[in-house]
Design a protein around this motif. Structure first.
Motif, PDB file in Angstrom:
ATOM      1  N   PHE A  52       0.815  -1.212   0.000  1.00 27.20           N
ATOM      2  CA  PHE A  52       0.000   0.000   0.000  1.00 27.20           C
ATOM      3  C   PHE A  52       0.858   1.276   0.000  1.00 27.20           C
ATOM      4  N   ALA A  53       2.053   1.193   0.580  1.00 29.93           N
ATOM      5  CA  ALA A  53       2.891   2.384   0.683  1.00 29.93           C
ATOM      6  C   ALA A  53       3.369   2.860  -0.680  1.00 29.93           C
ATOM      7  N   ASN A  54       3.729   1.932  -1.552  1.00 27.91           N
ATOM      8  CA  ASN A  54       4.338   2.325  -2.822  1.00 27.91           C
ATOM      9  C   ASN A  54       3.391   3.141  -3.703  1.00 27.91           C
ATOM     10  N   PRO A  55       2.188   2.643  -4.035  1.00 29.67           N
ATOM     11  CA  PRO A  55       1.302   3.468  -4.861  1.00 29.67           C
ATOM     12  C   PRO A  55       0.795   4.717  -4.164  1.00 29.67           C
ATOM     13  N   LEU A  56       0.561   4.650  -2.839  1.00 25.48           N
ATOM     14  CA  LEU A  56       0.087   5.842  -2.136  1.00 25.48           C
ATOM     15  C   LEU A  56       1.157   6.934  -2.129  1.00 25.48           C
ATOM     16  N   ALA A  57       2.398   6.555  -1.859  1.00 26.10           N
ATOM     17  CA  ALA A  57       3.489   7.532  -1.894  1.00 26.10           C
ATOM     18  C   ALA A  57       3.671   8.077  -3.305  1.00 26.10           C
ATOM     19  N   GLY A  58       3.504   7.203  -4.301  1.00 23.84           N
ATOM     20  CA  GLY A  58       3.587   7.672  -5.676  1.00 23.84           C
ATOM     21  C   GLY A  58       2.521   8.706  -5.984  1.00 23.84           C
ATOM     22  N   ARG A  59       1.291   8.445  -5.555  1.00 22.88           N
ATOM     23  CA  ARG A  59       0.193   9.393  -5.756  1.00 22.88           C
ATOM     24  C   ARG A  59       0.477  10.720  -5.047  1.00 22.88           C
ATOM     25  N   LEU A  60       0.938  10.643  -3.788  1.00 26.62           N
ATOM     26  CA  LEU A  60       1.202  11.865  -3.033  1.00 26.62           C
ATOM     27  C   LEU A  60       2.365  12.652  -3.629  1.00 26.62           C
ATOM     28  N   GLY A  68      -8.307   5.392  -5.250  1.00 27.08           N
ATOM     29  CA  GLY A  68      -7.812   5.239  -6.606  1.00 27.08           C
ATOM     30  C   GLY A  68      -6.310   5.119  -6.692  1.00 27.08           C
ATOM     31  N   SER A  69      -5.601   5.438  -5.599  1.00 26.53           N
ATOM     32  CA  SER A  69      -4.144   5.322  -5.581  1.00 26.53           C
ATOM     33  C   SER A  69      -3.687   3.881  -5.729  1.00 26.53           C
TER      34      SER A  69
END
Length: 415
Positions: free
Chosen positions: A71-79, A217-218
């Motif tokens: 979960f960290a990878n796409p969320l950090a990418g989105r942020l 959506g992240s």
């Protein structure tokens, strides 16, 4: 240095050799800190703290850490896509992520309890994956298509060389905590070397509100709307599973099936790991350059699946050490073929230049999931029959890897 938001680079100016070197060093430093722990030293640390329940404790720590990373990878990418700081949108995540990851590894190295090891590893996965997401996003933003095979090969070289380099650096200083903290210190230096001179961009001032829809959506890119993206994701998942999932159990395999003494297992694991990852690194660098020359990506993935399958089949039937060395040679070459084109393939199917970090984060989840599913599934496979069923573990992994040779053919927009 920052500038206004920059779309992905398709036919822009070629990046300099200095940029490629700094990017390679950033990946080398970051993955030295992550992979040396995930594949080798985490298992040794758990065995030291909880020798009676090492398999189960390792499975729990690795699975929870990988779940956080998922979960960290796409969320950090989105942020990071949305970050409009004066320092740019990638640089803050690169630097803060590696610092947080180092703090997590310090907990793993210094606190002698399985619960603390698990918590520290979760913090490390959370933070390092924020850096990984930001680092990956710089490739389509900075590197033109004509160079992406070469750059992908350099990244693959760095990722595969990271494990023996991390282990070797720790061995130079001492055993124990240095095996975690020396690679982490190197990661800080390498990331800063790349991040500080980076010509970073800022997110546009006008952007969508970060609503609940944006948050959820992240973690998703619809494969029905973007089928090639979906096939690349699945191909990466299958290949990573074949190359990564069984690795944490190599030490146990050598002891239980090959019959090595406890005193010789650590040295043998180090030799096998160095052989595998060094061959993989060299193969990735050469084949990445070759893929640009041939303007082909998929053929290298097919070759990777076949070599990985051959190596895993050999491990499944081996009971002596020489065939294990041959298996590691095949696995090293196979993983090198894949890592040569991995990032190039991913960046050529991105749905939108506005969500580069988020979409690459979703792609990156395909290499995080095997770190969770593999350790969770391995005890089930090993328990088949009278227990210690390593042939079942390696044959199952072989079949998973072979499926990648099928799924890569479904990608239509990349040759």
């Amino acid at each position: 240095m920052t500038r206004s938001a920059t779309p992905t680079t398709e036919t822009g100016p070629r990046v300099s050799r200095a940029f490629v070197v700094r990017l390679g060093l950033a990946y080398l430093g970051l993955y030295s800190a992550v992979l040396s722990v995930a594949l080798v030293t985490l298992a040794l640390r758990v065995e030291h703290v909880d020798p009676e329940h090492k398999e189960t404790s390792l499975a729990v720590a690795a699975a929870l850490g990988a779940l956080v990373a998922l979960f960290a990878n796409p969320l950090a990418g989105r942020l990071s896509d949305r970050t409009a700081s004066r320092w740019g949108r990638r640089r803050p995540w690169l630097v803060c992520g590696v610092l947080g990851g180092t703090a997590g590894l310090a907990v793993v190295a210094l606190v002698p309890s399985v619960a603390a090891i698990t918590a520290g590893w979760c913090l490390a996965q959370l933070s390092f994956n924020a850096s990984i997401a930001a680092l990956a996003a710089t490739v389509p933003e900075q590197v033109p298509l004509a160079q992406r095979g070469t750059v992908s090969g350099v990244m693959g070289f760095s990722q595969r060389l990271a494990v023996p380099v991390g282990m070797g650096a720790a061995a130079l200083f001492s055993a124990g905590p240095a095996g975690f903290l020396v690679p982490a210190a190197a990661a800080i230096g390498c990331i800063c070397l790349f991040a500080l001179p980076l010509k970073d961009s800022r997110a546009p001032a006008e952007r969508r509100p970060f609503s609940a829809k944006e948050f959820f959506g992240s973690f998703w890119t619809d494969p029905r709307s973007h089928p090639d993206f979906g096939w690349v994701w699945l191909t990466r998942f299958l290949t990573y599973f074949a190359s990564v999932a069984p690795v944490p159990y190599l030490a146990y395999y050598l002891s239980s099936r090959v019959g090595l003494s406890s005193g010789s297992v650590a040295m043998t694991v180090a030799l096998l790991t160095t052989l595998n990852y060094t061959l993989s690194a060299v193969t990735a660098a050469v084949c990445g350059w070759l893929s640009d020359r041939l303007n082909r990506r998929k053929v290298f993935v097919t070759a990777a699946a076949l070599f990985l399958a051959a190596g895993l089949a050999l491990l499944a039937v081996s009971t002596t050490l020489p065939p294990v060395y041959l298996a590691q040679i095949l696995l090293g070459i196979g993983s090198g073929f894949y890592f040569a084109v991995d990032m190039a393939l991913a960046t050529e199917v991105l749905p939108s230049s506005d969500d580069v970090g988020k979409d690459l984060g979703v792609i990156n989840s395909a290499d995080v999931l095997p770190q969770s599913i593999g350790p969770a599934l391995a005890p089930v496979l090993l328990a088949i029959g009278s227990g210690g069923n390593y042939p079942a573990l390696y044959l199952f992994t072989m079949v998973v890897g072979l499926l990648a040779a099928v799924t890569v053919t479904r990608i239509r927009t990349v040759r």
